[in-house]
Design a protein around this motif. Structure first.
Motif, PDB file in Angstrom:
ATOM      1  N   LEU A  18      12.476   1.344  -3.054  1.00 60.37           N
ATOM      2  CA  LEU A  18      12.116   2.614  -3.691  1.00 60.37           C
ATOM      3  C   LEU A  18      13.290   3.584  -3.726  1.00 60.37           C
ATOM      4  O   LEU A  18      13.304   4.518  -4.529  1.00 60.37           O
ATOM      5  CB  LEU A  18      10.963   3.265  -2.903  1.00 60.37           C
ATOM      6  CG  LEU A  18       9.628   2.522  -2.905  1.00 60.37           C
ATOM      7  CD1 LEU A  18       8.593   3.307  -2.102  1.00 60.37           C
ATOM      8  CD2 LEU A  18       9.108   2.306  -4.316  1.00 60.37           C
ATOM      9  N   GLY A  19      14.274   3.393  -2.864  1.00 62.15           N
ATOM     10  CA  GLY A  19      15.387   4.329  -2.812  1.00 62.15           C
ATOM     11  C   GLY A  19      15.025   5.630  -2.136  1.00 62.15           C
ATOM     12  O   GLY A  19      15.510   6.705  -2.519  1.00 62.15           O
ATOM     13  N   THR A  20      14.179   5.545  -1.127  1.00 63.42           N
ATOM     14  CA  THR A  20      13.752   6.746  -0.401  1.00 63.42           C
ATOM     15  C   THR A  20      14.953   7.383   0.289  1.00 63.42           C
ATOM     16  O   THR A  20      15.781   6.694   0.890  1.00 63.42           O
ATOM     17  CB  THR A  20      12.681   6.375   0.648  1.00 63.42           C
ATOM     18  OG1 THR A  20      11.581   5.779  -0.032  1.00 63.42           O
ATOM     19  CG2 THR A  20      12.204   7.611   1.393  1.00 63.42           C
ATOM     20  N   TYR A  21      15.004   8.709   0.213  1.00 61.79           N
ATOM     21  CA  TYR A  21      16.082   9.462   0.865  1.00 61.79           C
ATOM     22  C   TYR A  21      15.805   9.469   2.369  1.00 61.79           C
ATOM     23  O   TYR A  21      14.775   9.987   2.831  1.00 61.79           O
ATOM     24  CB  TYR A  21      16.133  10.882   0.317  1.00 61.79           C
ATOM     25  CG  TYR A  21      17.119  11.786   1.028  1.00 61.79           C
ATOM     26  CD1 TYR A  21      18.454  11.772   0.690  1.00 61.79           C
ATOM     27  CD2 TYR A  21      16.688  12.660   2.036  1.00 61.79           C
ATOM     28  CE1 TYR A  21      19.360  12.601   1.339  1.00 61.79           C
ATOM     29  CE2 TYR A  21      17.578  13.484   2.691  1.00 61.79           C
ATOM     30  CZ  TYR A  21      18.919  13.446   2.334  1.00 61.79           C
ATOM     31  OH  TYR A  21      19.817  14.274   2.983  1.00 61.79           O
ATOM     32  N   ILE A  27       9.345  -4.650   7.098  1.00 63.15           N
ATOM     33  CA  ILE A  27       9.210  -4.804   5.640  1.00 63.15           C
ATOM     34  C   ILE A  27       9.001  -3.452   4.970  1.00 63.15           C
ATOM     35  O   ILE A  27       9.631  -3.119   3.969  1.00 63.15           O
ATOM     36  CB  ILE A  27       8.060  -5.779   5.318  1.00 63.15           C
ATOM     37  CG1 ILE A  27       8.429  -7.194   5.798  1.00 63.15           C
ATOM     38  CG2 ILE A  27       7.749  -5.779   3.831  1.00 63.15           C
ATOM     39  CD1 ILE A  27       7.264  -8.161   5.750  1.00 63.15           C
ATOM     40  N   VAL A  28       8.070  -2.622   5.524  1.00 67.88           N
ATOM     41  CA  VAL A  28       7.747  -1.361   4.844  1.00 67.88           C
ATOM     42  C   VAL A  28       8.921  -0.391   4.901  1.00 67.88           C
ATOM     43  O   VAL A  28       9.222   0.300   3.915  1.00 67.88           O
ATOM     44  CB  VAL A  28       6.469  -0.734   5.455  1.00 67.88           C
ATOM     45  CG1 VAL A  28       6.706  -0.215   6.856  1.00 67.88           C
ATOM     46  CG2 VAL A  28       5.980   0.401   4.563  1.00 67.88           C
ATOM     47  N   THR A  29       9.655  -0.328   6.014  1.00 70.67           N
ATOM     48  CA  THR A  29      10.766   0.636   6.109  1.00 70.67           C
ATOM     49  C   THR A  29      11.963   0.191   5.273  1.00 70.67           C
ATOM     50  O   THR A  29      12.576   1.012   4.572  1.00 70.67           O
ATOM     51  CB  THR A  29      11.181   0.815   7.573  1.00 70.67           C
ATOM     52  OG1 THR A  29      11.426  -0.475   8.164  1.00 70.67           O
ATOM     53  CG2 THR A  29      10.094   1.512   8.368  1.00 70.67           C
ATOM     54  N   ILE A  30      12.294  -1.101   5.332  1.00 71.12           N
ATOM     55  CA  ILE A  30      13.418  -1.599   4.518  1.00 71.12           C
ATOM     56  C   ILE A  30      13.100  -1.462   3.039  1.00 71.12           C
ATOM     57  O   ILE A  30      13.950  -1.108   2.215  1.00 71.12           O
ATOM     58  CB  ILE A  30      13.745  -3.052   4.901  1.00 71.12           C
ATOM     59  CG1 ILE A  30      14.280  -3.089   6.350  1.00 71.12           C
ATOM     60  CG2 ILE A  30      14.759  -3.649   3.954  1.00 71.12           C
ATOM     61  CD1 ILE A  30      14.478  -4.497   6.885  1.00 71.12           C
ATOM     62  N   TYR A  50       0.841  -1.216   0.000  1.00 72.00           N
ATOM     63  CA  TYR A  50       0.000   0.000   0.000  1.00 72.00           C
ATOM     64  C   TYR A  50       0.870   1.257   0.000  1.00 72.00           C
ATOM     65  O   TYR A  50       0.646   2.186  -0.776  1.00 72.00           O
ATOM     66  CB  TYR A  50      -0.909  -0.029   1.234  1.00 72.00           C
ATOM     67  CG  TYR A  50      -1.751   1.205   1.419  1.00 72.00           C
ATOM     68  CD1 TYR A  50      -2.947   1.366   0.721  1.00 72.00           C
ATOM     69  CD2 TYR A  50      -1.351   2.227   2.282  1.00 72.00           C
ATOM     70  CE1 TYR A  50      -3.702   2.502   0.889  1.00 72.00           C
ATOM     71  CE2 TYR A  50      -2.098   3.356   2.451  1.00 72.00           C
ATOM     72  CZ  TYR A  50      -3.286   3.494   1.753  1.00 72.00           C
ATOM     73  OH  TYR A  50      -4.040   4.624   1.903  1.00 72.00           O
ATOM     74  N   ALA A  51       1.890   1.274   0.872  1.00 73.62           N
ATOM     75  CA  ALA A  51       2.760   2.452   0.962  1.00 73.62           C
ATOM     76  C   ALA A  51       3.617   2.616  -0.290  1.00 73.62           C
ATOM     77  O   ALA A  51       3.759   3.724  -0.819  1.00 73.62           O
ATOM     78  CB  ALA A  51       3.643   2.340   2.210  1.00 73.62           C
ATOM     79  N   TRP A  52       4.205   1.471  -0.791  1.00 76.66           N
ATOM     80  CA  TRP A  52       5.129   1.582  -1.921  1.00 76.66           C
ATOM     81  C   TRP A  52       4.427   2.057  -3.180  1.00 76.66           C
ATOM     82  O   TRP A  52       4.960   2.864  -3.933  1.00 76.66           O
ATOM     83  CB  TRP A  52       5.789   0.215  -2.184  1.00 76.66           C
ATOM     84  CG  TRP A  52       6.640  -0.233  -1.013  1.00 76.66           C
ATOM     85  CD1 TRP A  52       7.155   0.547  -0.032  1.00 76.66           C
ATOM     86  CD2 TRP A  52       7.027  -1.568  -0.725  1.00 76.66           C
ATOM     87  NE1 TRP A  52       7.856  -0.198   0.867  1.00 76.66           N
ATOM     88  CE2 TRP A  52       7.816  -1.524   0.463  1.00 76.66           C
ATOM     89  CE3 TRP A  52       6.828  -2.819  -1.341  1.00 76.66           C
ATOM     90  CZ2 TRP A  52       8.363  -2.670   1.038  1.00 76.66           C
ATOM     91  CZ3 TRP A  52       7.393  -3.942  -0.771  1.00 76.66           C
ATOM     92  CH2 TRP A  52       8.148  -3.875   0.417  1.00 76.66           C
ATOM     93  N   ILE A  53       3.229   1.540  -3.427  1.00 76.28           N
ATOM     94  CA  ILE A  53       2.495   1.929  -4.647  1.00 76.28           C
ATOM     95  C   ILE A  53       2.199   3.422  -4.623  1.00 76.28           C
ATOM     96  O   ILE A  53       2.369   4.137  -5.619  1.00 76.28           O
ATOM     97  CB  ILE A  53       1.211   1.098  -4.781  1.00 76.28           C
ATOM     98  CG1 ILE A  53       1.556  -0.367  -5.089  1.00 76.28           C
ATOM     99  CG2 ILE A  53       0.307   1.676  -5.865  1.00 76.28           C
ATOM    100  CD1 ILE A  53       0.363  -1.296  -5.108  1.00 76.28           C
TER     101      ILE A  53
END
Length: 891
Positions: free
Chosen positions: A756-759, A747-750, A35-38
């Motif tokens: 996603l390569g989140t800064y 899972i969501v933070t990693i 849900y978060a990644w999409i």
């Protein structure tokens, strides 16, 4: 703790034994991350793709000429936009642009009108018309696109403004350079002007002082005008003033009569207690008039009985007198007579009291009559009738008073110490009083019969006499039963005793026969008077009752207002009336001596105001406007010129000015078109929109994950043997929820960081904070469902909806409504998003500490709610769940 871990261990074993359940737990751990990644991927960098936002551009500009040079700014704008790829600029005609915006083919349109270049260059000829670019936007296509297109339109207008400033300033500077050459030719004239300007600067304080005086005078004009208008109005009211002055003089002439009336008011105030007492007695009499009738009837009956008894005694007395000559037989007969007629002697006591009471009522009637005679609306006929009736009553009362005195005198000789001496003295004084009352009544009757108003002194004298008589009779009646009756009883008993002891003093008894006859005769006269008065009173009783009731009603309704009015008027008469008199005489003296001259002066001033003030007012306004509008700019210009002259004189020449005018035109033009550069300093920079939004969507996904867990997993435990208590079940089952929740956070933070390569500045803390947030969210949702059942699920959903707008995750909370701003400090999203933002952008210790403390407080509150309410509500929750299952729709 063992039982709590027992439940947790059992849950893990059950999941391991059932692969499907284990697979479901893994899915629940991964789903929130998806849900978060999409969502983050979808909006990773929305402002990098604005070239797809189409904006139609149309130029209808016809161009303009400046000093034989043709320019077309509209075409220049189009050429510049063709090199700009930040937005999807599309170049079409006006009709296509407008139709395209309406159909949604374009998000907006920019139309440059025909006169654009002409208006933008109008500054050259001094008309200075502002040009317009017509910006049309379709706001229903998308909520964000209008903001982006508006920014693009603003950039276009800014670019045009910069080019315009650069062009115009270049022209102006070129012209100034030409002027500089001319200045060199006019240096002698300039030097002369310099000395004049410096001299003018020295005179500026004098000019400013004069200007301030002009403004001060202008500020006072409304006040002067108002006063002048009042003088004109005063002139118009001179006839009214003269009329008022005549009234003042008339009042002064009649002041003695006013003072006399005022003294009457003060006298009435002194009599108010007596008036109020009389009113109370009238009201009391009105309320108890029935008792008066009863007493009157009783008195009439007793009077008749007494008359019969005394008559019988008198008829027997001659026989006793004849017997007296017969020696001892006389004493026996007398003794027998006294014994048989003892009742006749006893009637003397009540008859005397009754006569005294009737005499007091007569005196009170006289007092009431004086009040009637003082009425300004006196009816002469009624007054004469009342005086005649009262005169008759007073005359009859005087005769009865003589008999009463005779009775007391005779009884006084038969009692030791003469106890009736004081009573006889007072009754003797009443004889004179009643004679004076009769005389006053005759005078009043004569005066009213002649049609005159009753003399005040006679009325006052009658009032005084009647009150004195009533007071004297009241004093006698007050001690009648306690003092007089015992002494009368003793006197009568002594008389009987003397008669009964006739064996040894027959001659003494014989001498007492005249006294006995006299006493009986006086008693009979008193009885006859009483009968006459009582019969008369009985006939007049209905009329008296009606008058008493009327008087009582009138007094009760008007006495308060009368008393209040008198009391209010009296202080004014005592305290203020003398000052009023003094002021009245002063005003009258002014009217006689000074008013004519004052009126003449008013007429002169009013004429001067009406004829001359408009001219003065125009002149003052003109001078003040000049001072306000032109003098400051004039002074500033003079100072600036003088300062510049001094600078030039300090250098010894105007070469500096000429050098300024002959600078590099291109550099100056560039400076004017863009004088300020923005130097940007980013604190805690985040390179893209997706990374900036990751704290919110990560927080949201963890709440969604917690909602999925409480929706699909049971919060209760099979407790058939009853070995587990409610807190065992609560904490034991929570552990499996927390286990899945921690995997969701990992899972969501990693995934945010590596997929996603989140800064993220502090990656480890980003993961740790997400684990803490998951524990908080799992605890909240699990507690709601564990304590409240399906109702708790609804509360969790409502909680989610509230946090969307109140947490400040997307837009700043200060842009939300007041309600959501007030909710912001009380929802966990606020602190969850805040602590993750610290990890993404760079942490500040105190900010992180505050957010973590508040998140831990939510856990503590949930534990307290669960321990306090789970057991009491468990039965209710179970019944609600069973009823829900009966619907065959809700599990």
């Amino acid at each position: 703790m063992k039982k709590i871990f027992s439940i947790y261990r059992t849950d893990l074993i059950n999941l391991w034994r059932v692969p499907t359940g284990l697979f479901l737990m893994i899915a629940l751990a991964i789903l929130p991350s998806v849900y978060a990644w999409i969502n983050l991927e979808a909006m990773w960098d929305p402002y990098a793709n604005t070239s797809g936002i189409k904006i139609a551009v149309t130029s209808n500009d016809q161009g303009a000429k400046i000093e034989d040079k043709t320019i077309n700014i509209g075409n220049e704008v189009v050429d510049n936009l063709k090199e700009n790829h930040t937005l999807g600029w599309t170049f079409v005609d006006e009709e296509t642009a407008l139709n395209g915006v309406e159909r949604g083919d374009y998000y907006a349109s920019l139309i440059i009108p025909e006169d654009f270049s002409r208006k933008i260059t109008s500054i050259v000829d001094g008309t200075m018309e502002k040009p317009e670019i017509i910006y049309t936007v379709n706001e229903k296509i998308n909520a964000v696109a209008p903001k982006i297109t508006s920014k693009g339109a603003s950039n276009v207008t800014q670019q045009i403004s910069e080019n315009f400033i650069k062009t115009v300033s270049s022209s102006i500077l070129t012209r100034m350079k030409e002027i500089g050459i001319d200045i060199e030719k006019e240096l002698p004239t300039i030097r002369n002007m310099e000395s004049k300007i410096l001299e003018l600067e020295n005179r500026l304080p004098e000019i400013a002082t004069m200007g301030e005086k002009a403004i001060e005078l202008e500020q006072k004009l409304p006040e002067l005008k108002e006063k002048g208008q009042k003088i004109v109005q005063l002139e118009e009211k001179i006839p009214e003033i003269n009329q008022a002055a005549d009234t003042v003089l008339k009042i002064e002439e009649r002041w003695p009569q006013i003072q006399a009336v005022a003294q009457e008011v003060l006298l009435i105030q002194q009599k108010l207690p007596e008036i109020q007492k009389a009113a109370s007695r009238v009201a009391e009499l009105d309320q108890n008039f029935g008792k008066v009738e009863e007493v009157l009837n009783t008195a009439i009956d007793k009077s008749r009985n007494a008359d019969e008894i005394v008559s019988a005694a008198l008829n027997t007395l001659p026989k006793i007198d004849a017997i007296a000559t017969q020696g001892a037989a006389f004493a026996d007969a007398l003794t027998s007579f006294l014994q048989k007629n003892e009742a006749a002697f006893q009637t003397v006591i009540p008859v005397v009291k009754q006569n005294l009471t009737l005499l007091q009522q007569t005196a009170d009637a006289a007092t009431q009559l004086t009040g009637v005679l003082q009425d300004v609306n006196l009816d002469p006929q009624k007054a004469l009738a009342a005086i005649a009736l009262l005169s008759e009553r007073v005359t009859s009362g005087a005769a009865v008073l003589d008999n009463t005195i005779d009775v007391f005198t005779r009884l006084n000789t038969n009692v030791p110490n003469s106890p009736f001496t004081d009573t006889i003295s007072k009754l003797t004084g009443l004889q004179t009083n009643m004679a004076n009352q009769i005389q006053a009544l005759n005078k009043l009757q004569s005066a009213i019969g002649r049609g005159e108003k009753p003399a005040k002194d006679i009325v006052n004298n009658l009032n005084t006499l009647s009150k004195e008589a009533s007071a004297a009779l009241g004093s006698i009646l007050a001690r009648y039963d306690s003092e007089i009756v015992p002494n009368m009883t003793k006197a009568l008993a002594q008389t009987q005793s003397i008669a009964q002891n006739a064996g040894g003093a027959l001659q003494t008894l014989k001498t007492q026969l005249p006294n006995i006859k006299a006493i009986l005769t006086d008693a009979q006269d008193g009885i006859h008077y009483a009968q006459t008065q009582l019969d008369t009173l009985q006939k007049e009783l209905p009329d008296i009752r009606a008058k008493v009731h009327e008087a009582s009603s009138t007094l009760q309704s008007k006495l308060d207002a009368f008393t209040s009015g008198i009391n209010e008027a009296a202080p004014f008469i005592r305290n203020d009336l003398p000052r009023v008199e003094q002021k009245l005489h002063t005003a009258a003296d002014f009217i006689r001596n000074d008013l004519p001259a004052a009126e003449e002066e008013i007429r002169k001033v009013a004429d001067l105001y009406q004829t001359k003030l408009p001219e003065v007012e125009d002149a003052v306004h003109l001078a003040a406007n000049l001072v306000r509008s032109d003098l400051p700019a004039f002074e500033e210009a003079v100072h600036k010129a003088a300062d510049q002259i001094r600078k030039v004189q300090g250098s010894g020449s105007v070469e500096e000015v000429l050098r300024l005018l002959q600078n590099d035109i291109q550099k100056q033009s560039d400076f004017l078109s863009n004088p300020v550069l923005i130097k940007e300093d980013k604190r805690f920079p985040i390179p893209n929109y997706g990374s900036a939004m990751s704290p919110f969507y990560t927080t949201l996904s963890l709440w969604v994950g917690a909602m999925l867990l409480v929706s699909l997993m049971r919060v209760d435990v099979d407790n058939l043997d009853g070995i587990y208590k409610t807190h065992h079940i609560y904490f034991g089952r929570m552990m499996i929820f927390l286990t899945v929740g921690l995997f969701q956070a990992l899972i969501v933070t990693i995934g945010d960081i590596f997929i996603l390569g989140t800064y993220v500045v502090d990656k480890i803390w980003f993961v740790i904070f997400a684990l803490l947030i998951s524990i908080v969210f799992i605890t909240i949702t699990y507690t709601l469902v564990s304590v409240f059942g399906n109702i708790g699920k609804g509360i969790a959903i409502i909680f989610l909806v509230l946090q969307f707008s109140s947490s400040g995750g997307t837009f700043p909370v200060s842009t939300a409504s007041t309600f959501f701003q007030k909710v912001n400090p009380f929802v966990p999203f606020t602190y969850a998003v805040g602590v993750l933002r610290e990890a993404v952008g760079g942490m500040l210790f105190w900010v992180v500490l505050e957010d973590v403390i508040f998140l831990l407080m939510f856990i503590v509150v949930c534990y307290l709610v669960a321990l306090a309410l789970k057991k009491p509500l468990s039965g209710y929750t179970k019944r609600v769940a069973e009823k829900a299952k009966q619907t065959k729709l809700i599990s």
